[in-house]
Write a protein that holds these residues in place. Structure first.
Motif: not given
Length: 431
Positions: A41-44, A227-233
């Motif tokens: 994702x871009x930005x916050x 992969x963890x960031x994509x799955x859980x966030x």
């Protein structure tokens, strides 16, 4: 014929007709196929409620006009604690790192951490582990993530004696992919409480990081962090993710388990829970909005938004004020904030994220074995101390921590004598 909680099932198990349950229940994680194809994702994530969060940096002035001795967590009083849960657009809260309170980083480590937007963080304190190298890392994640291991001087010495530590031209110390970050002057007497600093306050230790994955020092990460960031966030648009506890959903049941397993002084756990009960925390039940009130806190996945950071600060403040058993405080902070949203994922997925390595030696401190107030006050003896009683022979017989848990020794602004803790039905044999 019968379910696993029934008496018939238990009877058949005792007769050998039911296979023993595995120590870790794992299940497949619905991960993306390719780390290279993940769109970051871009930005916050936009801050909707708390838009500006700042921190108390100086310890308080005493009523007589003198400066109090700096404590890492500060001398937060009960009214400040109450106010910290009232959500406003602009908030200033205690969040550790009081000036001259301990846990200082070397300038070289501060400089290195400033370049880190994506962080995998871990920590080893009091020489109980050595760093375990992550596996299954993609080339993209190796370039994207900083792997930062917070250690105290005891652990740094222990690691140097047991594994190869290299040093770069800037003085940075490395074990494989892990950069060792020395925290000088441990802020607490109790090693477990020191370990909560990098674990819960990752956003304070590494303030330039936007995303972090915390993993306890005894674990070997076996899933690519991207992969963890994509799955859980990112997939569910979450900013905070943590696993459900394997056995407990009810804080009061977790507290009972902590007492039975000698995880901290029993009378102090009871006092901690009485304060939460007085302040309205009900035992977890299926009508609550949360999956559980008790997390498995060895892995925490965060985007460092203002709201996520506020939750971490308030969670840490409870650990600072009461017991270092952070699982007892998590659900309370969720209850008090009300508006905090997070993803609590299944425990079987949690067990599929890592390989668990045993501690080099048992982790224990004197206060964990206390069963009554007389022992705390130095008027009793402790028996059956176990095999790792390394701190028991200290000359100081005082079992009270001098820099943490001060909320348990500061008069609470209400009478707790009539508070009765909820009855606990043990739902598992754990502990």
């Amino acid at each position: 014929m019968c379910n696993k909680d029934s008496k018939v099932f238990s009877m058949l198990g005792s007769m050998g007709f039911v296979p023993k349950q595995q120590s870790q229940h794992r299940c497949p994680i619905p991960l993306a196929d390719d780390p290279d194809k993940i769109v970051i994702p871009k930005g916050r994530t936009r801050d909707e409620i708390v838009k500006n969060l700042t921190y108390v940096m100086e310890d308080e002035i005493l009523p007589d006009g003198t400066q109090s001795s700096p404590l890492f967590g500060g001398h937060q009083n009960w009214s400040q604690r109450k106010e910290s849960f009232r959500l406003t657009s602009n908030m200033k809260v205690h969040c550790g790192f009081i000036r001259n309170g301990g846990a200082e980083m070397a300038p070289a480590d501060i400089k290195y951490a400033k370049k880190c937007r994506f962080v995998v963080a871990s920590g080893i304190f009091d020489g109980y582990d050595v760093p375990h190298q992550p596996s299954n890392l993609s080339p993209r994640s190796k370039k994207l993530f900083c792997f930062l291991m917070a250690v105290d001087e005891t652990s740094l010495k222990f690691i140097k004696e047991n594994v190869t530590v290299t040093e770069d031209s800037d003085g940075g110390k490395w074990v494989g992919i892990w950069r060792l970050v020395l925290l000088k002057h441990p802020p607490y007497d109790e090693p477990r409480r020191n370990g909560k600093v990098p674990k819960i306050l990752t956003h304070r230790l590494f303030p330039k990081a936007q995303y972090s994955i915390w993993i306890d020092g005894k674990m070997e990460l076996i899933v690519d962090p991207l992969l963890i960031l994509e799955r859980y966030l990112w997939r569910g648009k979450h900013t905070f993710a943590i696993s459900q506890h394997k056995h407990h959903r009810n804080i009061y049941e977790e507290a009972d388990s902590n007492k039975r397993r000698k995880r901290y002084a029993r009378p102090l756990i009871d006092l901690h829970m009485k304060i939460y009960r007085y302040e309205g925390l009900e035992p977890w039940n299926s009508t609550k909005k949360t999956v559980s009130d008790v997390p498995e806190g060895a892995i925490i996945i965060r985007e460092h938004t203002a709201m996520s950071n506020l939750f971490s600060c308030l969670w840490f403040n409870e650990v600072n004020l009461f017991t270092p058993r952070d699982q007892l405080s998590f659900g309370y902070v969720v209850y008090r904030l009300g508006a905090f949203r997070f993803f609590m994922f299944p425990n079987c997925e949690y067990n599929s994220l890592f390989v668990l390595h045993p501690h080099i030696r048992e982790h224990s401190s004197r206060i964990e074995w206390v069963t009554n107030w007389n022992q705390l006050k130095g008027n009793g003896t402790i028996s059956n101390k176990g095999k790792d009683w390394d701190q028991a022979n200290a000359n100081n017989g005082n079992l009270i921590e001098s820099r943490g848990g001060l909320g348990l020794w500061t008069p609470y602004p209400a009478n707790l004598d009539s508070v009765v803790l909820p009855h606990v039905d043990r739902t598992s044999k754990a502990g």
